[in-house]
Design a protein around this motif. Structure first.
Motif, short mmCIF file in Angstrom:
data_model
loop_
_atom_site.label_atom_id
_atom_site.label_comp_id
_atom_site.label_asym_id
_atom_site.label_seq_id
_atom_site.Cartn_x
_atom_site.Cartn_y
_atom_site.Cartn_z
N LYS A 69 2.36 -7.09 15.96
CA LYS A 69 3.38 -6.86 14.94
C LYS A 69 3.13 -7.67 13.67
N ILE A 70 2.03 -8.42 13.62
CA ILE A 70 1.76 -9.32 12.50
C ILE A 70 0.68 -8.74 11.60
N GLY A 71 0.99 -8.66 10.30
CA GLY A 71 0.01 -8.27 9.29
C GLY A 71 -0.25 -9.46 8.39
N THR A 72 -1.52 -9.75 8.08
CA THR A 72 -1.86 -10.96 7.32
C THR A 72 -2.83 -10.64 6.19
N TRP A 73 -2.48 -11.14 4.99
CA TRP A 73 -3.41 -11.06 3.85
C TRP A 73 -3.82 -12.48 3.50
N VAL A 74 -5.12 -12.68 3.26
CA VAL A 74 -5.65 -13.99 2.86
C VAL A 74 -6.51 -13.79 1.62
N GLY A 75 -6.28 -14.61 0.60
CA GLY A 75 -7.04 -14.50 -0.63
C GLY A 75 -6.57 -15.50 -1.65
N ASN A 76 -6.73 -15.18 -2.93
CA ASN A 76 -6.29 -16.07 -4.00
C ASN A 76 -5.96 -15.20 -5.21
N ALA A 77 -4.68 -14.94 -5.42
CA ALA A 77 -4.26 -14.05 -6.50
C ALA A 77 -2.82 -14.37 -6.89
N GLU A 78 -2.47 -13.99 -8.11
CA GLU A 78 -1.09 -14.17 -8.56
C GLU A 78 -0.22 -12.97 -8.19
N SER A 79 -0.85 -11.84 -7.87
CA SER A 79 -0.11 -10.62 -7.55
C SER A 79 -0.89 -9.83 -6.50
N VAL A 80 -0.19 -9.42 -5.45
CA VAL A 80 -0.81 -8.63 -4.39
C VAL A 80 0.09 -7.45 -4.08
N SER A 81 -0.50 -6.25 -3.97
CA SER A 81 0.28 -5.03 -3.70
C SER A 81 -0.13 -4.43 -2.36
N PHE A 82 0.88 -3.90 -1.65
CA PHE A 82 0.66 -3.25 -0.36
C PHE A 82 1.31 -1.87 -0.40
N THR A 83 0.54 -0.83 -0.06
CA THR A 83 1.05 0.54 -0.06
C THR A 83 1.21 1.05 1.37
N ALA A 84 2.41 1.54 1.70
CA ALA A 84 2.64 2.14 3.03
C ALA A 84 1.97 3.51 3.04
N GLU A 85 0.79 3.58 3.61
CA GLU A 85 -0.04 4.79 3.49
C GLU A 85 0.25 5.84 4.56
N THR A 86 0.22 5.42 5.82
CA THR A 86 0.34 6.42 6.90
C THR A 86 1.76 6.59 7.40
N ASN A 87 2.62 5.61 7.15
CA ASN A 87 4.01 5.72 7.57
C ASN A 87 4.81 4.62 6.90
N GLN A 88 6.12 4.68 7.08
CA GLN A 88 6.98 3.63 6.56
C GLN A 88 6.70 2.32 7.29
N VAL A 89 6.80 1.19 6.57
CA VAL A 89 6.62 -0.13 7.16
C VAL A 89 7.95 -0.87 7.11
N ARG A 90 8.31 -1.52 8.23
CA ARG A 90 9.54 -2.30 8.30
C ARG A 90 9.20 -3.72 8.75
N ALA A 91 9.62 -4.70 7.93
CA ALA A 91 9.32 -6.10 8.22
C ALA A 91 10.61 -6.90 8.32
N THR A 92 10.71 -7.72 9.36
CA THR A 92 11.88 -8.58 9.53
C THR A 92 11.69 -9.94 8.86
N LYS A 93 10.44 -10.25 8.51
CA LYS A 93 10.15 -11.53 7.84
C LYS A 93 8.86 -11.41 7.05
N ILE A 94 8.86 -12.05 5.86
CA ILE A 94 7.66 -12.13 5.03
C ILE A 94 7.49 -13.59 4.61
#
Length: 548
Positions: free
Chosen positions: A103-128
């Motif tokens: 259930k965990i999705g993780t992005w690692v990098g170095n940026a001031e802005s990061v975008s995520f697109t729900a491509e194959t289905n809706q995404v529901r997150a209880t915590k970010i």
């Protein structure tokens, strides 16, 4: 030893200062399309950031952008489903630095802005959880405000907490600089637009770039318009929907218009009654197939009804409950029995699903009922009962005209408006159709009266409101037009026998005057009907009606 420990502590403090975590949960930070905390901003182009649900939702095909004035080094999503399952972290489009497990999705990098697109289905997150480097610029990042999604146009404003800072912006998605448009007052946009802004202080130091996407909403005015949308489209409904049914939890709503019917699902739906008109202007997302049928989800802006109308059911048979002609329509299946989980009429049957908590009567397996409810589909055709009414056979109304064609004193004929003869008690006449009754007196007779009755009431001729006056004048032919009721009609015509004369002369008659039907006086008889006034020598008078 103390020096070594002191150096270790300084290093640990320095390390902690370079890794700040900002945690978002719907219970602590919520909004519709933008939220912020401790210098971290989260925007979505379609979904909900905890204002209506217990999780952050990013709709299919929509984008979440997380940005800050400090460098973002890690973003962790805790989702409600595993991997690539619906609502899981694997539904995001792949990109550099992003991975998921369970259930965990993780992005690692170095940026001031990061975008995520729900491509194959809706995404529901209880915590970010967003991890930042603690190297924020000294200039506060501008904040871009405005309504999204919007209908027609929306006003955009930009603010900045930095004193004496100059703000510049772009509307084409490019990164703004001091050469871009200087912000001085709110501006209006009429199309989907990416607005970016940057602030410079008096020393020339720059802030991080702020980004906000404004999406122009699709609109739909009818159910037919809704069915033309693409799966995942968010739109504003501008038409007129009439409620036909709602579950006790309020989360399942059925409504229709002249073009079709639709199922609405959500937890922010007001309480409605059948016949309520849903006010226009609410926003929804079109889901093209949920267990085989379309529905509207992620509803917002629905208001209580201020108008109520009468709703008439569509009459269907069990096989008439389908995806094409009756889906989600309010309907009635007449003369039906219930056999277990199925509604049956003859050889036809359809699955019964008790969504509204209305149980079938115990005798419904052998006593026929008219079953009112909603035509539905959930992996198969279903009927959702709202009411069971014991079936009553309705008497067949035969719209015949009863009359006697040949009578002493004349004939009676009945025809339709196109001249088609109507035979007594044989020719069926449609309710509302006009028919003509013609009474023709034989030689030596006049038409005395004509009446047409149905269900004990006399029908009024539609062509001649003073028909009785004409008939009383003793016409040879009387023609009247009537409108066929939803009942058998009876025509009654009577004829009077006339007194024939050529001349009137008597020794005791002082004077004779003749009057025709329109009151013209003559000393000699008129051809046809005459009113004869005789004045006698003794001063008396007599009046008779005769025909020459």
């Amino acid at each position: 030893m103390k020096k070594i420990l002191s150096l270790v502590m300084v290093a640990m403090l320095a390390l902690s200062a370079w890794a700040t975590e900002v945690t978002f949960t719907p219970a602590t930070v919520s909004g519709s399309d933008q939220i912020s905390k401790d210098g971290v901003y989260i925007d979505i182009t379609g979904g909900d950031l905890g204002s209506s649900y217990s999780e952050y939702r990013i709709y299919k095909g929509k984008t979440m952008t997380i940005w800050s004035s400090a460098k973002i080094t890690r973003i962790e999503f805790t989702c409600t489903a595993n991997g690539t399952a619906k609502y899981g972290p694997g539904c995001f489009a792949s990109q550099a630095g992003y991975s998921y497990e369970g259930k965990i999705g993780t992005w690692v990098g170095n940026a001031e802005s990061v975008s995520f697109t729900a491509e194959t289905n809706q995404v529901r997150a209880t915590k970010i959880v967003v991890t930042l480097e603690d190297e924020a610029t000294s200039v506060a990042t501008p904040v871009i405000s405005g309504t999204t999604p919007f209908v027609g146009s929306t006003q955009v404003s930009i603010s900045c907490e930095a004193q004496d800072a100059s703000v510049y912006y772009t509307t084409d998605g490019s990164t703004p600089t001091s050469e871009s448009t200087a912000y001085s007052q709110p501006f209006t946009i009429e199309q989907t637009t990416v607005v970016k802004a940057i602030a410079y202080d008096v020393t020339g130091a720059a802030s991080a770039v702020a980004t906000k996407v404004f999406n122009k909403s699709i609109s739909a005015a009818t159910v037919a318009d809704i069915y033309k949308l693409n799966d995942g489209d968010t739109f504003v409904f501008t038409g007129r929907l009439v409620v036909t049914a709602q579950t006790s939890t309020k989360s399942n709503l059925y409504a229709q218009d002249e073009t079709g019917a639709i199922h609405l699902y959500g937890y922010s739906i007001p309480q409605y009654e059948q016949g309520d008109v849903i006010p226009a202007g609410f926003t929804a997302t079109y889901s093209a197939s949920y267990h085989g049928a379309p529905e509207l989800i992620d509803l917002s802006g629905m208001e209580e009804a201020t108008e109520t109308v009468q709703v008439e059911p569509m009459e269907v048979t069990p096989y008439g409950v389908d995806l094409y002609t009756s889906l989600f329509r309010y309907a009635v299946i007449k003369n039906a029995n219930v056999n277990g989980d199925y509604i049956e009429v003859g050889d036809e049957y359809v699955k019964l699903h008790n969504q509204f908590g209305v149980d079938a009567p115990e005798d419904a397996d052998y006593v026929a009922y008219d079953i009112y409810g909603i035509c539905s589909f959930y992996d198969e055709e279903q009927f959702l009962p709202l009411e069971f009414v014991e079936h009553q056979e309705q008497p067949v109304v035969e719209n015949y005209i009863n009359y006697t064609a040949q009578q002493d004193g004349g004939t009676v004929a009945v025809t339709l408006q196109d001249g088609t003869p109507v035979e007594s008690m044989t020719t069926k006449v449609a309710a509302g159709e006009k028919f003509t009754v013609t009474a023709t007196a034989a030689q030596g007779y006049t038409v005395a009266s004509m009446t047409v009755t149905a269900n004990g009431a006399e029908l009024t001729p539609v062509n001649n409101e003073e028909a009785a006056a004409f008939m009383a004048a003793g016409n040879q032919v009387v023609t009247n037009v009537y409108e066929m009721p939803e009942a058998e009609a009876t025509v009654i015509v009577s004829f009077d026998q006339n007194t024939g004369i050529d001349s009137i002369g008597m020794s005791n008659v002082k004077a004779v005057r003749y009057y025709n039907a329109v009151g013209v006086e003559s000393a000699t008889p008129f051809q046809g009907m005459n009113i004869v006034v005789r004045e006698m020598n003794d001063g008396s008078k007599s009046v008779v009606k005769v025909v020459k």
